[in-house]
Motif scaffolding. Structure first.
Motif, PDB file in Angstrom:
ATOM      1  N   GLN A 163      30.781   3.523  49.196  1.00 42.29           N
ATOM      2  CA  GLN A 163      31.186   2.124  49.041  1.00 42.29           C
ATOM      3  C   GLN A 163      29.985   1.183  49.017  1.00 42.29           C
ATOM      4  O   GLN A 163      30.021   0.150  48.342  1.00 42.29           O
ATOM      5  CB  GLN A 163      32.182   1.743  50.137  1.00 42.29           C
ATOM      6  CG  GLN A 163      33.466   2.573  50.041  1.00 42.29           C
ATOM      7  CD  GLN A 163      34.642   1.980  50.790  1.00 42.29           C
ATOM      8  OE1 GLN A 163      34.468   1.224  51.733  1.00 42.29           O
ATOM      9  NE2 GLN A 163      35.850   2.335  50.371  1.00 42.29           N
ATOM     10  N   GLU A 164      28.928   1.553  49.711  1.00 39.66           N
ATOM     11  CA  GLU A 164      27.680   0.762  49.626  1.00 39.66           C
ATOM     12  C   GLU A 164      27.126   0.810  48.207  1.00 39.66           C
ATOM     13  O   GLU A 164      26.731  -0.221  47.649  1.00 39.66           O
ATOM     14  CB  GLU A 164      26.643   1.300  50.628  1.00 39.66           C
ATOM     15  CG  GLU A 164      26.902   0.867  52.061  1.00 39.66           C
ATOM     16  CD  GLU A 164      25.924   1.511  53.039  1.00 39.66           C
ATOM     17  OE1 GLU A 164      25.074   2.334  52.607  1.00 39.66           O
ATOM     18  OE2 GLU A 164      26.013   1.205  54.244  1.00 39.66           O
TER      19      GLU A 164
ATOM     20  N   THR B 114      31.331   5.597  53.504  1.00 38.51           N
ATOM     21  CA  THR B 114      30.519   4.389  53.705  1.00 38.51           C
ATOM     22  C   THR B 114      29.399   4.312  52.675  1.00 38.51           C
ATOM     23  O   THR B 114      29.159   3.260  52.064  1.00 38.51           O
ATOM     24  CB  THR B 114      29.920   4.368  55.134  1.00 38.51           C
ATOM     25  OG1 THR B 114      30.994   4.428  56.076  1.00 38.51           O
ATOM     26  CG2 THR B 114      29.101   3.108  55.379  1.00 38.51           C
TER      27      THR B 114
ATOM     28  N   ASP C   2      31.218   8.711  57.119  1.00 42.20           N
ATOM     29  CA  ASP C   2      29.830   8.463  56.693  1.00 42.20           C
ATOM     30  C   ASP C   2      29.690   8.586  55.178  1.00 42.20           C
ATOM     31  O   ASP C   2      29.024   7.765  54.534  1.00 42.20           O
ATOM     32  CB  ASP C   2      28.879   9.463  57.375  1.00 42.20           C
ATOM     33  CG  ASP C   2      28.749   9.208  58.878  1.00 42.20           C
ATOM     34  OD1 ASP C   2      29.146   8.103  59.316  1.00 42.20           O
ATOM     35  OD2 ASP C   2      28.284  10.112  59.591  1.00 42.20           O
TER      36      ASP C   2
END
Length: 584
Positions: free
Chosen positions: A362-363, A359, A356
């Motif tokens: 990287q977003e 993620t 999580d």
């Protein structure tokens, strides 16, 4: 004005014509092997500095070898005051400050009443410490804070001195490129040192073609992201200190039949990590997802090598096998260690929380939802996850959005202070001053332009057989390393507009070489570039530069120098303020 010429300008070895220095000979400077050859100089024992009485040792001379920090002076004063003055023979005390003598520290020792106990008070100019064949570090923990928060240029002076030492040993570097205010200061200091000590110009054929000076604040994003190379993850999770790592002992316990889990070791497993270990040198810079297949392949090779003993029939064959045995046993031990480390890391990288967190990172780096309050960060604050984790994510979002909208920034600050305590307001202030957590002033986000122009985000990353530096973060290419790559080819003129968007000036200086020392490049010969990170460098950035060095059509080999080896946690920690409880 300089107080002395660069260290190596007058400190030679016994075999050379340059003047000889006993301190250099004892501790080993850049002109001798970088090992502490203390036993050759009758040093009986070496101890870590600790409060209380000095350890028992039948010696007359005690040498304190320390950084000039006031908190260390308190420990030294305590050591000296607790010394038994009635003992025979009475001990003589000496102190060596690294890298520079400090009048403030000496005044502090005087106030503690122990300054007169020191027969010698000297300095040892240890500016750059070799960590590996292509890696040098000053290991100055507070360098970033000093440079960017306190406007203290002491570290920059030592960086310039270290570079002058390198040039005295390996020849004048003909081209200097730089980006950032601190880079400009270091280049100016080097030019001034050269002018003030014209004798420091030598007639050594230059090893380095180019010096690239990079400010850490030119690329604030990279250290905040989670490193995904093998070495980077070891540092992120367990912390590598001076090439050593301490690991949980249970994975390294020898497995004996019938004993189960009794008598498991309790002391952490301490391992040294550098290129002297063949397997580590092969896997350290790989993306972690590519490490398993290498370990599996190595296991089969080693197993097959041990099976060879069954085929050894003649005396000659048996003798050959026995001669290879020590190397094979070392390889098997190395494989066992790194298999255990990989298992420890995998336990963490396969967890839901790690996924999580990655993620969201990287977003942000790919430009998704950077301008609003992030739900995952809010949930982490509500669950009181470690503060450093929260600060890394919020700072990452801020950097990827060229600052946060005032409303978003105020929300994060309020949530952090209410959850973790109002004493952290000074830390938030430091992060804002350093440019890590700030309001968006211009109303314009430059990061998307920088990201596209420099190709900082790659969607199709090959982690097993990479063709781009973005593999070190599984998609994100470190901005700092991309700048180094573009400098080599096609040059910074191609990205002039983007360079103006990044903090600080960019510049080029040329240093005149003595006649006859100009390099005539042979066909296919690589250029050598020294990249100096002012404010710290991560293992992922080092891996990316090594990847560029190994590219067949790269044409450039890189050597890395830095003020400190860092990761996001140690970096943020260095900027945190510790409030002392009030005196009662």
């Amino acid at each position: 004005m300089l107080e002395e010429p660069p260290h190596s300008a007058y400190h030679g070895s016994r075999r050379e014509e340059r003047p000889y220095c006993d301190t250099c000979e004892m501790f080993g400077c850049a002109s001798s092997p970088p090992t502490l050859r203390l036993q050759e100089h009758e040093v009986e024992k070496m101890f870590t500095l600790k409060p209380g009485r000095l350890p028992q040792a039948d010696v007359k001379n005690v040498i304190f070898f320390v950084r000039p920090k006031l908190e260390l002076m308190d420990i030294i004063a305590d050591n000296v005051l607790r010394e038994d003055r009635g003992r025979s023979p009475q001990r003589d005390f000496h102190i060596l400050f690294v890298p520079r003598r400090s009048l403030l520290c000496e005044q502090w020792l005087k106030e503690q009443g122990v300054l007169g106990s020191f027969i010698h008070r000297e300095q040892y100019s240890l500016d750059l410490i070799p960590f590996d064949g292509d890696l040098l570090s000053m290991e100055s923990e507070s360098a970033f804070k000093e440079c960017y928060l306190e406007s203290d240029q002491t570290t920059l002076y030592h960086a310039a001195k270290g570079l002058m030492t390198l040039q005295a040993l390996y020849g004048t570097i003909p081209q200097i490129f730089g980006k950032g205010e601190c880079a400009r200061h270091v280049a100016n200091m080097m030019i001034r040192m050269k002018r003030e000590f014209p004798g420091s110009q030598n007639s050594i054929f230059p090893v380095f073609d180019t010096l690239l000076l990079l400010d850490r604040n030119v690329d604030l994003l990279t250290p905040l992201a989670t490193q995904l190379t093998y070495e980077g993850l070891i540092d992120e999770i367990y912390g590598i200190q001076n090439t050593y790592v301490k690991l949980p002992p249970e994975k390294f316990a020898p497995k004996k039949q019938g004993e189960g889990g009794k008598d498991l070791p309790t002391e952490p497993k301490k391992l040294q990590l550098n290129s002297a270990e063949e397997l580590y040198a092969e896997i350290r810079d790989k993306n972690f997802n590519a490490v398993g297949s290498v370990l599996s392949k190595k296991a089969k090779i080693i197993s097959a090598a041990f099976e060879e003993r069954h085929h050894a029939k003649t005396v000659g064959e048996i003798k050959q096998f026995v001669s290879q045995l020590p190397h094979m046993q070392a390889a098997r031990s190395s494989l066992a260690n790194h298999t255990s480390i990989a298992e420890l890391i995998k336990d963490i990288t396969t967890s839901e929380d790690f996924f999580d967190n990655l993620t969201v990172e990287q977003e942000f780096m790919s430009g998704i939802d950077t301008d609003k309050v992030n739900n995952y960060i809010e949930d982490c604050i509500a669950q009181k996850h470690p503060l450093i984790k929260i600060l890394r994510l919020v700072c990452l979002q801020s950097v990827c959005n060229s600052g946060l909208k005032q409303k978003v920034l105020d929300h994060y600050k309020r949530e952090i202070l209410q959850t973790y305590g109002y004493e952290h307001i000074l830390t938030l202030n430091n992060l804002e001053k350093a440019g890590l957590l700030k309001p968006q002033t211009s109303g314009r986000n430059n990061y998307p332009t920088i990201r596209k122009t420099l190709r900082l985000w790659m969607d199709d990353v090959n982690e097993q057989n990479p063709n781009d530096i973005s593999y070190v973060y599984s998609g994100y290419a470190p901005l700092s390393v991309r700048l180094a790559q573009l400098l080599a080819r096609p040059g910074w003129r191609s990205i002039e507009e983007v360079l103006k968007m990044l903090p600080g000036p960019h510049f080029e200086e040329r240093q005149q070489l003595p006649t006859g020392l100009q390099k005539k490049r042979q066909h296919g010969e690589n250029r050598v570039t020294l990249v100096f990170f002012l404010g710290g460098v991560t293992y992922a950035e080092i891996a990316a530069l090594r990847f560029l060095s190994q590219m067949e059509d790269g044409g450039t080999e890189y050597v890395i120098a830095t003020t400190k080896l860092i990761n996001g946690t140690t970096w943020i920690k260095s900027l945190m303020e510790k409030l002392e409880p009030p005196l009662e």
